[in-house]
Design a protein around this motif. Structure first.
Motif, short mmCIF file in Angstrom:
data_model
loop_
_atom_site.label_atom_id
_atom_site.label_comp_id
_atom_site.label_asym_id
_atom_site.label_seq_id
_atom_site.Cartn_x
_atom_site.Cartn_y
_atom_site.Cartn_z
N PRO A 1 0.81 -1.22 0.00
CA PRO A 1 0.00 0.00 0.00
C PRO A 1 0.84 1.26 0.00
O PRO A 1 0.45 2.25 -0.59
CB PRO A 1 -0.82 -0.13 1.28
N VAL A 2 2.00 1.25 0.67
CA VAL A 2 2.77 2.50 0.76
C VAL A 2 3.36 2.87 -0.58
O VAL A 2 3.36 4.02 -1.00
CB VAL A 2 3.87 2.34 1.82
N ILE A 3 3.92 1.85 -1.30
CA ILE A 3 4.48 2.16 -2.62
C ILE A 3 3.39 2.68 -3.54
O ILE A 3 3.59 3.59 -4.33
CB ILE A 3 5.15 0.90 -3.21
N GLU A 4 2.17 2.09 -3.42
CA GLU A 4 1.06 2.57 -4.23
C GLU A 4 0.71 4.01 -3.88
O GLU A 4 0.48 4.84 -4.74
CB GLU A 4 -0.16 1.67 -4.00
N ASP A 5 0.67 4.32 -2.57
CA ASP A 5 0.29 5.67 -2.15
C ASP A 5 1.29 6.70 -2.64
O ASP A 5 0.92 7.80 -3.02
CB ASP A 5 0.18 5.73 -0.61
N ARG A 6 2.61 6.37 -2.62
CA ARG A 6 3.61 7.33 -3.07
C ARG A 6 3.54 7.51 -4.57
O ARG A 6 3.97 8.54 -5.09
CB ARG A 6 5.01 6.87 -2.68
N ALA A 7 3.08 6.51 -5.28
CA ALA A 7 3.11 6.58 -6.73
C ALA A 7 1.87 7.25 -7.31
O ALA A 7 1.91 7.77 -8.40
CB ALA A 7 3.26 5.18 -7.30
N LYS A 8 0.74 7.20 -6.58
CA LYS A 8 -0.51 7.67 -7.16
C LYS A 8 -0.76 9.14 -6.84
O LYS A 8 -0.26 9.68 -5.88
CB LYS A 8 -1.66 6.83 -6.62
N ALA A 9 -1.54 9.74 -7.69
CA ALA A 9 -2.01 11.11 -7.46
C ALA A 9 -3.12 11.07 -6.42
O ALA A 9 -3.56 9.99 -6.01
CB ALA A 9 -2.48 11.70 -8.77
N PRO A 10 -3.61 12.21 -5.96
CA PRO A 10 -4.73 12.21 -5.02
C PRO A 10 -5.91 11.44 -5.57
O PRO A 10 -6.20 11.48 -6.77
CB PRO A 10 -5.07 13.71 -4.86
N PRO A 11 -6.62 10.67 -4.72
CA PRO A 11 -7.68 9.79 -5.22
C PRO A 11 -8.81 10.58 -5.87
O PRO A 11 -9.20 11.65 -5.42
CB PRO A 11 -8.15 9.06 -3.95
N PRO B 1 -9.08 -0.68 -18.70
CA PRO B 1 -8.19 0.21 -19.46
C PRO B 1 -6.76 -0.30 -19.45
O PRO B 1 -6.30 -0.85 -18.47
CB PRO B 1 -8.33 1.55 -18.71
N ALA B 2 -6.06 -0.09 -20.55
CA ALA B 2 -4.68 -0.54 -20.66
C ALA B 2 -3.79 0.34 -19.80
O ALA B 2 -4.04 1.54 -19.67
CB ALA B 2 -4.21 -0.49 -22.12
N PRO B 3 -2.76 -0.22 -19.22
CA PRO B 3 -1.85 0.60 -18.40
C PRO B 3 -1.08 1.58 -19.25
O PRO B 3 -0.85 1.35 -20.44
CB PRO B 3 -0.92 -0.46 -17.77
N ALA B 4 -0.67 2.67 -18.62
CA ALA B 4 0.09 3.68 -19.36
C ALA B 4 1.43 3.12 -19.80
O ALA B 4 2.04 2.32 -19.10
CB ALA B 4 0.30 4.91 -18.46
N PRO B 5 1.92 3.52 -20.97
CA PRO B 5 3.23 3.02 -21.42
C PRO B 5 4.33 3.46 -20.49
O PRO B 5 4.28 4.53 -19.89
CB PRO B 5 3.38 3.66 -22.82
N ARG B 6 5.36 2.63 -20.36
CA ARG B 6 6.46 2.92 -19.44
C ARG B 6 7.34 4.03 -19.98
O ARG B 6 7.59 4.12 -21.18
CB ARG B 6 7.30 1.66 -19.22
N LEU C 1 11.94 3.58 -8.38
CA LEU C 1 12.22 2.52 -7.43
C LEU C 1 13.44 1.75 -7.92
O LEU C 1 13.40 1.10 -8.97
CB LEU C 1 11.02 1.59 -7.30
N PHE C 2 14.55 1.84 -7.18
CA PHE C 2 15.80 1.20 -7.56
C PHE C 2 15.97 -0.09 -6.77
O PHE C 2 15.90 -0.08 -5.54
CB PHE C 2 16.99 2.13 -7.30
N ALA D 1 11.20 -8.14 -12.11
CA ALA D 1 10.07 -8.37 -13.00
C ALA D 1 8.76 -8.36 -12.22
O ALA D 1 7.74 -7.79 -12.68
CB ALA D 1 10.24 -9.71 -13.74
N GLY D 2 8.75 -8.96 -11.03
CA GLY D 2 7.54 -8.95 -10.23
C GLY D 2 7.14 -7.56 -9.77
O GLY D 2 5.95 -7.21 -9.75
N LEU D 3 8.12 -6.72 -9.42
CA LEU D 3 7.81 -5.35 -9.02
C LEU D 3 7.23 -4.55 -10.18
O LEU D 3 6.33 -3.72 -10.01
CB LEU D 3 9.07 -4.67 -8.48
N ARG D 4 7.75 -4.77 -11.37
CA ARG D 4 7.22 -4.04 -12.52
C ARG D 4 5.80 -4.47 -12.84
O ARG D 4 4.97 -3.66 -13.26
CB ARG D 4 8.12 -4.28 -13.73
N GLN D 5 5.51 -5.75 -12.66
CA GLN D 5 4.14 -6.20 -12.86
C GLN D 5 3.20 -5.60 -11.82
O GLN D 5 2.07 -5.22 -12.12
CB GLN D 5 4.09 -7.74 -12.77
N ARG D 6 3.68 -5.51 -10.60
CA ARG D 6 2.82 -5.03 -9.51
C ARG D 6 2.63 -3.53 -9.54
O ARG D 6 1.58 -3.02 -9.16
CB ARG D 6 3.42 -5.46 -8.18
N HIS D 7 3.65 -2.79 -9.99
CA HIS D 7 3.59 -1.32 -9.99
C HIS D 7 3.91 -0.79 -11.38
O HIS D 7 4.99 -0.26 -11.63
CB HIS D 7 4.57 -0.74 -8.96
#
Length: 576
Positions: A75-85, A98-103, A118-119, A230-236
């Protein structure tokens, strides 16, 4: 049939497989092609919405469907990455998600308004630089569990790698023990006093793996780290997840799998060796024409001083050599002794090209050697760095200046010489004898130059006179190993550090801080002949020292450009 009740957060942590992507849910091709076209992402990656459908099950396994409550991985990584709900969506399951935004492509700077990157750090980065945790500014760091396992396996011993491993473990322990810290939400990297690190540190607390090709053994540590990336990229998918590794093969494998990977470059003092401070600067051809009205000059002893101003002063450093050479006009060779606002004071040099100013029988053969001898013979200069290719006279000039100031001027009590014991080829094994006898094979350059200096100084004294001179010289030169320098203090010594290009910045700091009152240290080396693994021209200790001491009033540097050993050696340096 009514849906089961929503699980608690503790239940979600105990059973993460119900809320995370399984290796069998998506193939490698689906992962690498994500963003190329519309696709239906797994439920675990969808934004929180009251959708009423179960998460996909792994093949070959039977289990109860999860609750209808929205999944919330990391949840914390998601909260830091997302804009206000935004406003909640209507409770209708869309036909096509909807398709995810291109990297975005990794860049050195954070995109304006975008989330911090995220390194994922490889083990060799932490073993190379224990302070690498605090070098990523506002970005976050993720450490896979296998990295902690490898750190534990490298902490034993007295090598530099073992010391770095122990220091890294201490840093991680201090971060984990911070007041109010929560590993699940991320640990503040600035909590231990490193205010430049504004990101968070995340540890792997649950399985994170993506399906990798069968040709990559799953039990190997490098491949496990690649699976975590690879798992982190899939998740975030909304964040840039980048692997940082010093291992070239690791970076190549990551890029072959479509994973972004970068080298750790914070240890590099310079990105390009051509940008290294040379210690000398050629004045423009119209220098005297511009300075004709504003120049001041005066005489003090055998030196002439000039006070100059103008745009060229902005390029000057203290103790930098400047020279003016033009056909039909008098030449100027001077050193910058003072810089104040937009004016500088230049001091003419002592001419060591003339035989009357010979240093232990040695005269300079070119402009840069004359600059170097002015630094070596100046009692106000405590630290000198000499860089140059093979045959430029670095060791010979340093020894000649040292013998003159130890035996003739009695300015220093003795000469101490050391060097990095790094072999060009395969190591020959243990060496017998005392410390000085063990260092004998590494000091061939010392013996060759002493033979030349003793022969030149003996004159017509005969064989007995030359033997006595050689014995006197030997009695004032001590050869020491770098391994026993810790804790020592050199007082009134003339210290020569040869082959300094093979030293790390930490080793260079250890040696230079041994200097006591009245001690002068000379570091010399050839940046084109680095034999230490993982060191480059940009990360060498010699480069580090040159850059840090640039402009210090009691330090000087000069890059020797022309070889004077022989025409064969000069030609070989150019064409081989």
């Amino acid at each position: 049939m009514p849906l089961p009740p929503a699980p608690t957060k503790r239940a979600a942590l105990l059973a993460p497989d119900a809320y995370s992507l399984k290796a069998s849910d998506a193939s490698l091709d689906d992962f690498t092609e994500r963003g190329a076209g519309p696709a239906t992402p797994p439920v675990a990656d969808e934004p929180a919405a009251p959708a009423r459908r179960p998460a996909p099950q792994a093949k070959g396994r039977k289990r109860n469907p999860p609750a209808a409550a929205p999944a919330e991985p990391s949840p914390v990584i998601e909260d830091r990455a997302k804009a206000p709900p935004a406003a909640p969506a209507p409770a209708v399951t869309p036909a096509v998600a909807p398709a995810p935004a291109p990297r975005r492509r990794p860049s050195s700077k954070r995109t304006a308004g975008g989330p911090p990157r995220l390194f994922v750090l490889d083990t060799n980065v932490l073993l190379h630089d224990p302070m690498s945790l605090f070098r990523f500014e506002e970005h976050d760091i993720f450490l896979p569990m296998i990295v902690l396992e490898e750190l534990d396996g490298h902490k034993k011993g007295m090598t530099e790698v073992a010391r770095n491993g122990r220091q890294t473990s201490r840093n991680l322990d201090a971060l984990a023990a911070q007041a109010g810290g929560d590993m699940a939400k991320g640990l503040k990297l600035a909590a231990t006093g490193h205010q430049s690190a504004r990101g968070l540190l995340f540890f792997q607390t649950e399985p994170l793996a993506d399906e990798l090709p069968a040709s990559l053994p799953q039990g190997k540590a490098d491949n496990q780290i690649l699976g975590v990336v690879a798992g982190l990229r899939q998740r975030h998918p909304e964040r840039e997840v980048i692997l940082v590794s010093k291992d070239i093969n690791m970076r190549v494998k990551a890029r072959a799998l479509g994973l972004p990977a970068e080298d750790y470059e914070n240890d590099k003092t310079l990105d390009d060796g051509e940008l290294l401070y040379a210690g000398s600067l050629a004045l423009p051809q119209d220098f005297w024409t511009r300075q004709s009205k504003t120049i001041e000059s005066w005489q003090s002893g055998s030196h002439t001083y000039y006070r100059v101003s103008g745009p060229a002063v902005g390029q000057f450093y203290i103790n930098q050599f400047v020279y003016f050479e033009a056909p039909g006009e008098p030449s100027l060779y001077a050193r910058v002794t003072e810089i104040r606002d937009k004016t500088a004071v230049l001091k003419t040099l002592k001419d060591y090209t003339h035989l009357k100013n010979a240093v232990w029988g040695v005269t300079s053969r070119n402009r840069e050697q004359n600059f170097a001898l002015n630094l070596l013979m100046d009692p106000e200069i405590d630290f000198v760095t000499l860089a140059g290719t093979a045959g430029t006279g670095k060791t010979l000039m340093a020894l000649a200046a040292g013998l003159t100031q130890v035996l003739d001027d009695r300015r220093y009590t003795e000469i101490i010489m050391t060097r990095a014991t790094v072999s060009v080829g395969e190591d020959i094994g243990f060496l017998p004898g005392t410390e000085e006898e063990k260092m004998g094979p590494w000091m061939g350059a010392l013996d060759d130059n002493l033979e030349f200096l003793a022969k030149g100084d003996g004159g017509n004294a005969g064989e007995w006179g030359r033997a006595a001179t050689n014995e006197l010289i030997r009695s004032r030169i001590k050869v020491k190993s770098m391994n026993f320098m810790r804790g020592r203090t050199f007082m009134n010594k003339y210290v020569i550090i040869d082959e300094a290009q093979n030293l790390t910045p930490k080793q260079m700091k250890t040696l230079i801080t041994r200097a006591g009152p009245g001690t002068k240290i000379i570091c010399m080396g050839n940046l084109a002949q680095i034999d230490t693994p993982y060191l480059t021209e940009g990360s060498s200790g010699l480069t580090y020292a040159v850059d840090r001491f640039k402009g210090w009033p009691h330090g000087g540097h000069i890059t020797l450009a022309r070889g004077e050993r022989s025409r064969l050696a000069d030609f070989a340096s150019e064409v081989l």
